[in-house]
Design an enzyme around this catalytic site. Structure first.
Site, PDB file in Angstrom:
ATOM      1  CG  ASP A 172      25.538 -33.497  14.314  1.00 13.59           C
ATOM      2  OD1 ASP A 172      25.853 -33.832  13.172  1.00 13.59           O
ATOM      3  OD2 ASP A 172      26.357 -33.185  15.201  1.00 13.59           O
TER       4      ASP A 172
HETATM    5  C1  GLC Z   1      27.890 -30.272  18.083  1.00 16.22           C
HETATM    6  C2  GLC Z   1      28.710 -31.013  17.066  1.00 16.22           C
HETATM    7  C3  GLC Z   1      28.738 -30.286  15.764  1.00 16.22           C
HETATM    8  C4  GLC Z   1      27.352 -29.930  15.337  1.00 16.22           C
HETATM    9  C5  GLC Z   1      26.566 -29.241  16.420  1.00 16.22           C
HETATM   10  C6  GLC Z   1      25.133 -29.027  16.054  1.00 16.22           C
HETATM   11  O1  GLC Z   1      28.503 -29.096  18.431  1.00 16.22           O
HETATM   12  O2  GLC Z   1      30.022 -31.215  17.519  1.00 16.22           O
HETATM   13  O3  GLC Z   1      29.369 -31.057  14.792  1.00 16.22           O
HETATM   14  O4  GLC Z   1      27.468 -29.101  14.218  1.00 16.22           O
HETATM   15  O5  GLC Z   1      26.603 -30.009  17.582  1.00 16.22           O
HETATM   16  O6  GLC Z   1      24.416 -30.185  15.968  1.00 16.22           O
HETATM   17  C1  GLC Z   2      26.250 -34.510  17.954  1.00 18.56           C
HETATM   18  C2  GLC Z   2      26.017 -33.120  18.484  1.00 18.56           C
HETATM   19  C3  GLC Z   2      24.912 -33.032  19.456  1.00 18.56           C
HETATM   20  C4  GLC Z   2      23.733 -33.779  18.975  1.00 18.56           C
HETATM   21  C5  GLC Z   2      24.123 -35.191  18.618  1.00 18.56           C
HETATM   22  C6  GLC Z   2      22.988 -35.948  18.069  1.00 18.56           C
HETATM   23  O1  GLC Z   2      26.912 -35.301  18.876  1.00 18.56           O
HETATM   24  O2  GLC Z   2      27.143 -32.687  19.173  1.00 18.56           O
HETATM   25  O3  GLC Z   2      24.621 -31.698  19.700  1.00 18.56           O
HETATM   26  O4  GLC Z   2      22.738 -33.774  19.966  1.00 18.56           O
HETATM   27  O5  GLC Z   2      25.089 -35.159  17.611  1.00 18.56           O
HETATM   28  O6  GLC Z   2      23.273 -37.301  18.006  1.00 18.56           O
END
Ligand code: GLC
Ligand code: GLC
Length: 827
Positions: A484
């Site tokens: 993300d």
């Molecule tokens: C969190 C989010 C997932 C994402 C991961 C890496 O675990 O739930 O959707 O892929 O962060 O950013």
């Molecule tokens: C999601 C992921 C997290 C990340 C965030 C960024 O919630 O779980 O790991 O930091 O996105 O906004």
């Protein structure tokens, strides 16, 4: 340092000190009513939706931590104490908290009085049952008072903690006998209320928080408890609570059992009131109360709960030479997968329950962890998720559990999302052999008038990748991929803009994201998941389509080798300027974890040794004592072209934290490549049971995975490298649960459902003599014994089923309700 121990026979973690390094929690409930409960009884309850139907109040990020919960106060002479130590924090003579499968038992002892409280949500029941057993273990008679306590949330948890000008004036209750009803907004537009009751007469009650606690007191010294008497307060606005007051006398050796219920009731609109049009119609509530109004009924409810878990955990059971592996696989990892299925990412001690809905990618991946336990609900879930897809294969990134509709605020264009649907549908078919899911008519964007078969959904998912390639023939990165925080089209320099949803004017004309930035991670995820789609097409006899899809996979592999292999590992991405990310050429972030495992398992460049080079590079640059960091070196400054990732100090979250979710992909890849010792080394660095001994460092629960562990660069930002290295965060709700279940059970222990049977292909530590397993699969039971006489890591030499040798290592689906003995010899 440990703060408890595993009681495997009872499937419990037993906490022996209330001062755990962080609140260690458990979940109660699996259907509609859910509670979070910490080892000191903190936490809260909600019905289905942690934001819109919050039943009790909880204050996140409180000082001190974890204040608010369901509390029992005992006033014995001048001593006031709680069985769970908090919130009064009187030192106890004995304390124990047993977190089990869907229940928690907290026992405290003070001055010869023992209080054992069992908390659970019975099956098919919308309430939390709390049984309090008080025993006088002394030699003289004891007279004391017991106060219960719960604080109501005014339903919408977001509004409840922000809109005080209104909600200080809306709170309403009713009290009848020993039952306190919470009915804020019930008269108006809500058709639900809650109650808190006890199965005995009471000597008083409180329903107004200020009367019970006192405006300038706290949970640790409520005025009513200190005074030793309830005030019979009646809430009218402000903060309604529920507290029962009871005077108790116990002779030496005598016990008394009280059963409390915190319940939630929904009423049909035309039956909400009694004849006066004002008083709550309590017929349904009274029926619920009657269901658990004796210790016998409570015992039966607990037995039913246990039986349900026996069944769920009986489907896969292993016996390896390592106890920690056994308890992870047989108990805690499977349990965590079920909790993640139920809660997605909504409510934990790190997720406030008012944030996000269900993630498209998250929920699809969750399926991988629990599909063998509850295939019917997996099917339902997959269909819900697929229903939020768009006709072109893109999808809403999230959907709301109550409406099941896509969340327009977040929108779509996350490049990896569609691929996870292929993986979850494949996992479902492999487990069940139920191909009919492919014929199911599934809407696009929840619009049934444009529904298509699930097979068609898989097709548009697959081709959504193929149709959105960048200059190197690699998938466009869009707003983000699995990570993300890699936002290659965002270029945000203004505080408050969401890295995921902000559209930089630069790319507005192009549809919101760069048509240059490409994700190598999505490319390798495509080559990893794509073959499942091909296998499905072949099974259906659609050979031409299968060949066409296979050609796209082959082309992608060639493109990856051509433009995304950096010599010793795979690149992470091309940014919006077409520059390499995750390359030797980069100053920071030279190597990333995410694309590597899928590349190895897709055998990209295997003939040139790319797989082993990549695995060795991971070991060299990402491996640490506490797991594999996500990238290395960590980013030490803000790279506007990369987005959120570089906003985190090094060592945390996506910036070189140990993101346990993607550690699993490397564990799988090492096992796939036959390096069972390495796979197990990585597994044992992050599997919670292995962190138990260092709980003081790891901080979060030693029985469940967290999303993240502080990486080796943690602390470097403040000139203290190593600070918080190894410290867990964001426990419970994470894709790690599912993926590590896959990694250990399917890749290491090598018991994997496949399209045409149960595949046995262990990749274990060479030192192991073997393992055994019991697996229920498509209506038959497989009693599997694997022996490893030559102490290899991988390789199956011979397989017999019921004494007869079979070709290969895929056990047929017998579906005959019988038990079959399987002997596997490695070598
Ligand atoms: C969190 C989010 C997932 C994402 C991961 C890496 O675990 O739930 O959707 O892929 O962060 O950013
Ligand atoms: C999601 C992921 C997290 C990340 C965030 C960024 O919630 O779980 O790991 O930091 O996105 O906004």
């Amino acid at each position: 340092m440990k703060f408890g121990y595993f009681d495997d026979a009872n499937r419990e973690y037993v906490i022996t000190s209330p001062r755990t390094p962080y609140p260690w929690i458990n979940y109660l409930g699996t259907q509609g009513f859910f509670s979070l409960i910490s080892n000191t009884a903190g936490g809260y309850s909600f019905y289905k939706d942690a934001r819109l139907r919050r039943i009790t109040r909880y204050r996140y990020n409180n000082v001190p931590i974890d204040m608010g919960g369901r509390y029992f106060y005992i006033k014995d002479g001048e001593t006031i104490w709680n069985p769970g130590w908090s919130p009064v924090k009187t030192e106890l003579d004995a304390y124990e908290c047993r977190h089990g499968m869907g229940y928690t038992i907290i026992t405290g002892k003070k001055n010869d009085l023992k209080a054992e409280v069992t908390f659970f949500v019975p099956q098919n029941y919308d309430g939390e049952v709390q049984q309090v057993v008080l025993t006088n273990e002394g030699s003289s008679s004891k007279e004391f008072s017991l106060f219960s306590f719960a604080e109501w949330c005014l339903w919408d948890a977001q509004d409840d903690c922000t809109n005080f000008q209104r909600n200080y004036s809306t709170g309403r209750v009713e009290v009848v006998g020993s039952t306190i009803y919470h009915k804020t907004e019930y008269r108006d537009r809500r058709d639900h209320f809650a109650f808190y009751t006890v199965n005995d007469t009471i000597d008083g009650y409180d329903t107004d928080r200020d009367a019970f606690i006192g405006l300038y007191n706290g949970f640790h010294n409520p005025e009513a408890v200190m005074a030793g008497k309830a005030t019979d307060s009646f809430a009218d606005g402000w903060s309604p609570i529920a507290s029962h007051y009871k005077k108790i006398t116990l002779a030496p050796g005598e016990s008394k059992t009280l059963v409390y219920i915190l319940g939630y009731v929904e009423m049909p609109a035309d039956q909400k009131f009694e004849a006066d049009g004002k008083t709550i119609n309590k017929v349904k509530a009274l029926k619920m109360i009657e269901q658990y109004d004796t210790p016998e009924k409570v015992a039966a409810g607990m037995a039913e709960l246990k039986a349900a878990w026996d069944k769920l955990l009986g489907i896969l059971n292993v016996e390896t030479p390592d106890d920690k592996v056994n308890r992870m696989v047989n108990i805690w990892n499977q349990y965590q997968c079920m909790v993640t299925f139920n809660l997605s990412r909504s409510a934990s001690y790190f997720e406030s329950g008012i944030g996000r809905g269900m993630g498209f990618r998250d929920s699809n991946q969750d399926v991988l962890g629990f599909v063998h336990q509850i295939p019917d609900r997996a099917r339902e879930r997959i269909i819900d998720i697929a229903s939020t897809q768009f006709p072109d294969g893109g999808c809403y990134h999230q959907y709301q559990p109550l409406t099941k509709k896509g969340n327009a605020d977040i929108g779509g264009d996350f490049s990896d999302d569609p691929l996870w649907l292929i993986l979850s549908v494949s996992a479902y078919i492999k487990e069940t052999g139920d191909w009919t899911i492919l014929d199911e008519m599934v809407p696009y964007d929840n619009d049934m008038s444009i529904a298509q078969t699930m097979l068609e959904h898989l097709k548009v998912s697959f081709y959504h990748i193929v149709n959105n390639l960048g200059p190197h023939g690699l998938p466009l990165a869009m707003r983000a991929d699995w990570n993300d925080c890699i936002n290659l089209s965002c270029y945000s320099d203004t505080p408050g803009e969401s890295f995921q949803t902000y559209t930089n004017p630069k790319f507005a004309a192009e549809g919101g994201y760069s048509k240059i930035a490409e994700s190598v991670m999505v490319a390798t995820l495509f080559t990893y998941t794509g073959p499942n789609y091909v296998a499905i097409l072949k099974h259906l006899g659609k050979d031409d389509e299968a060949a066409k899809a296979q050609a796209e996979i082959d082309k992608m592999k060639a493109n990856i080798m051509e433009s995304a292999f950096d010599g010793d590992w795979f690149l992470r991405a091309y940014d919006a300027e077409g520059k390499k990310m995750g390359s030797k050429e980069c100053e920071e972030g030279k190597i990333f974890i995410e694309p590597q495992g899928f590349a190895v398992m897709s055998e990209i460049g295997k003939e040139e040794g790319a797989d082993i080079k990549t695995l060795n590079a991971i070991d060299k640059y990402l491996n640490t004592d506490f797991g594999l960091v996500l990238n290395n070196p960590a980013f030490t400054k803000y790279y506007v072209q990369y987005g959120e990732i570089s906003t985190y100090p090094g060592g945390y979250k996506e910036n070189a934290g140990i993101f346990t979710h993607n550690n699993a992909w490397i564990i799988c890849a090492e096992a796939y490549a036959g390096r069972g010792d390495k796979a197990f080394e990585y597994y044992s660095k992050i599997a919670p049971a292995f962190t138990e001994e260092t709980s003081d460092i790891h901080k979060t629960e030693p029985y469940v995975y967290g999303q993240m562990i502080g990486g080796k660069d943690a602390g470097s930002d403040i000139g203290k490298p190593g600070n918080h290295f190894g410290q867990g965060k964001n426990s419970w709700l994470t894709g790690t649960a599912a993926w590590n279940m896959v990694a250990i059970s399917q890749y290491i222990l090598g018991i994997a459902a496949d399209f045409d049977g149960l595949r046995i292909d262990p990749s274990i530590p060479a030192a192991w003599d073997g393992l055994s397993a019991k697996r229920e699969f498509r209506g038959a039971t497989y009693d599997i014994k694997v022996t490893n006489p030559n102490h290899v890591c991988k390789g199956v030499k011979a397989v017999t089923v019921d004494g007869n040798a079979i070709e290969g290592n895929v056990l047929p689906a017998f579906g005959d309700g019988k038990t079959h003995t399987v002997e596997v010899t490695m070598g």
